[in-house]
Write a protein that holds these residues in place. Structure first.
Motif, PDB file in Angstrom:
ATOM      1  N   GLY A  79     -98.598 -10.736  22.655  1.00 35.74           N
ATOM      2  CA  GLY A  79     -99.171  -9.309  22.077  1.00 35.74           C
ATOM      3  C   GLY A  79     -98.649  -8.273  22.861  1.00 35.74           C
ATOM      4  N   SER A  92    -107.155 -16.003  14.589  1.00 33.35           N
ATOM      5  CA  SER A  92    -106.048 -15.233  14.041  1.00 33.35           C
ATOM      6  C   SER A  92    -106.133 -14.029  14.364  1.00 33.35           C
ATOM      7  CB  SER A  92    -105.943 -15.396  12.607  1.00 33.35           C
ATOM      8  OG  SER A  92    -107.099 -15.171  12.108  1.00 33.35           O
ATOM      9  N   ARG A  93    -106.963 -13.748  15.307  1.00 33.59           N
ATOM     10  CA  ARG A  93    -107.354 -12.398  15.880  1.00 33.59           C
ATOM     11  C   ARG A  93    -106.177 -11.648  16.622  1.00 33.59           C
ATOM     12  NH1 ARG A  93    -109.031 -12.394  21.335  1.00 33.59           N
ATOM     13  NH2 ARG A  93    -109.122 -14.849  22.230  1.00 33.59           N
ATOM     14  N   ARG A  94    -105.804 -10.584  16.694  1.00 30.33           N
ATOM     15  CA  ARG A  94    -104.885  -9.844  17.170  1.00 30.33           C
ATOM     16  C   ARG A  94    -105.120  -8.758  18.751  1.00 30.33           C
ATOM     17  NH1 ARG A  94    -100.764 -11.801  17.013  1.00 30.33           N
ATOM     18  NH2 ARG A  94     -99.738 -10.109  17.871  1.00 30.33           N
ATOM     19  N   LYS A  95    -106.574  -9.136  18.690  1.00 31.34           N
ATOM     20  CA  LYS A  95    -107.107  -8.517  20.192  1.00 31.34           C
ATOM     21  C   LYS A  95    -108.332  -9.207  20.484  1.00 31.34           C
ATOM     22  CE  LYS A  95    -109.336  -4.617  17.393  1.00 31.34           C
ATOM     23  NZ  LYS A  95    -109.632  -3.160  17.528  1.00 31.34           N
ATOM     24  N   LEU A 107    -101.928 -14.332  22.409  1.00 28.81           N
ATOM     25  CA  LEU A 107    -101.947 -12.947  22.528  1.00 28.81           C
ATOM     26  C   LEU A 107    -101.243 -12.337  24.030  1.00 28.81           C
ATOM     27  CD1 LEU A 107    -105.457 -11.793  21.327  1.00 28.81           C
ATOM     28  CD2 LEU A 107    -103.117 -11.221  20.258  1.00 28.81           C
ATOM     29  N   ARG A 117    -100.141 -22.265  17.677  1.00 32.90           N
ATOM     30  CA  ARG A 117    -100.607 -21.363  16.247  1.00 32.90           C
ATOM     31  C   ARG A 117    -101.327 -22.296  15.317  1.00 32.90           C
ATOM     32  NH1 ARG A 117     -96.840 -18.246  16.288  1.00 32.90           N
ATOM     33  NH2 ARG A 117     -97.742 -16.547  17.231  1.00 32.90           N
ATOM     34  N   GLU A 176    -102.672  -2.883  21.602  1.00 31.90           N
ATOM     35  CA  GLU A 176    -103.323  -3.505  20.671  1.00 31.90           C
ATOM     36  C   GLU A 176    -104.342  -4.177  21.225  1.00 31.90           C
ATOM     37  OE1 GLU A 176    -102.919  -5.800  16.653  1.00 31.90           O
ATOM     38  OE2 GLU A 176    -101.240  -5.850  17.949  1.00 31.90           O
ATOM     39  N   THR A 177    -103.929  -5.204  22.386  1.00 29.38           N
ATOM     40  CA  THR A 177    -105.087  -6.018  22.956  1.00 29.38           C
ATOM     41  C   THR A 177    -106.362  -5.220  23.630  1.00 29.38           C
ATOM     42  OG1 THR A 177    -103.764  -6.629  24.805  1.00 29.38           O
ATOM     43  CG2 THR A 177    -103.743  -7.679  22.848  1.00 29.38           C
TER      44      THR A 177
END
Length: 289
Positions: A223, A286-289, A219, A253, A227-228
């Motif tokens: 990222g 796999s989180r995006r924040k 991220l 990843r 979003e984060t």
């Protein structure tokens, strides 16, 4: 994150934050305001792990709630101090100004100190056996201190000026302390409360913690701050020791996904009742924040 997991985590986070704000209510003035600011928002993953591991051991949520609130108080303290100018010098946390920017550095230091003390007050006042409270408190002190999170943070700062880049094994050891120790403690908290076998939950938490940290590195590298909820691109600029720096984006990843599945496998003996914990491991990778 699947809808069911997202809903369960949001509900758990709301209940834990309410418990924390109730506990903070004994403080007054800017200190109390800064403490409340620090614990609001966030994913509440550590608290979720506590509550789910307690449920898996047949414990009522009301019994586990103070312990879940404790780990979030301790985590919040670590973030408040980590954001200070003498550490990572961040202006943004969870989409809002960091505590030292919203108030001042002295208030941030004191708010962090008070949250750390509150964590142990919550654990030691939980409606559990004396043996369980001592086990939880002692293991939390070890996970949070010089052999755990704080030691990992010190190693992280030292790595920025090290003459040579850290090896993969050195990065793994560093991150297992800085990030993984509190996640391991959270995952095993239910077993400690119930006097059960902590080993599968420590294995689960260890793998989840490593996957979580790789996701954090990803991220920061790719990222979006909107979003984060925090600044991105800082790790490379400061020469931090990260999995991404050593492995590259795609290899990091893939490693996160493998670690999540390792965490899932650690709970094989627990059947479908452990599915929320399995989903949490995959979310962590796999989180995006």
């Amino acid at each position: 994150m699947g809808g069911d997991l997202a809903g369960r985590m949001a509900q758990a986070s709301a209940r834990v934050q309410a418990r924390l704000l109730l506990a903070i209510g004994g403080a007054e003035g800017p200190l109390a305001e800064a403490m409340a600011w620090a614990v609001e928002g966030g994913k509440g993953l550590r608290a979720f792990l506590v509550l789910e591991s307690a449920r898996l051991h047949g414990l009522p949520e009301e019994t586990a709630l103070p312990v879940a609130a404790a780990i979030e108080a301790l985590h919040a303290y670590s973030l408040v101090h980590d954001d200070l100018p003498c550490m990572d010098d961040d202006d943004l946390r969870r989409g809002r100004p960091t505590v030292h920017r919203r108030w001042d550095e002295a208030t941030a230091v004191l708010a962090g100190d008070a949250l750390q003390a509150l964590a142990f007050e919550l654990v030691l006042s939980a409606d559990l056996s004396s043996r369980a409270r001592v086990d939880l408190g002692l293991s939390l002190a070890r996970a949070a201190g010089a052999t755990g999170m704080v030691g990992g943070q010190a190693a992280d700062l030292a790595a920025e000026t090290a003459p040579h880049p850290l090896t993969l094994a050195e990065i793994e050891r560093l991150q297992a302390r800085k990030t993984g120790a509190l996640l391991e403690w959270s995952a095993a908290a239910g077993a400690r409360m119930a006097g059960g076998d902590v080993r599968p939950f420590l294995a689960y938490g260890r793998a989840l913690g490593a996957a979580f940290q790789i996701a954090d590195d990803l991220l920061d590298a790719e990222g979006d701050a909107a979003e984060t909820g925090k600044a991105t691109g800082k790790d490379a600029a400061r020469g931090k020791a990260t999995f991404v720096a050593l492995l590259g984006l795609e290899a990091a990843r893939r490693r996160a996904i493998l670690l999540a599945e390792e965490a899932v496998a650690a709970l094989d003996a627990f059947g479908p009742e452990a599915d929320p914990l399995r989903e949490a491991a995959r979310f962590a990778a796999s989180r995006r924040k």
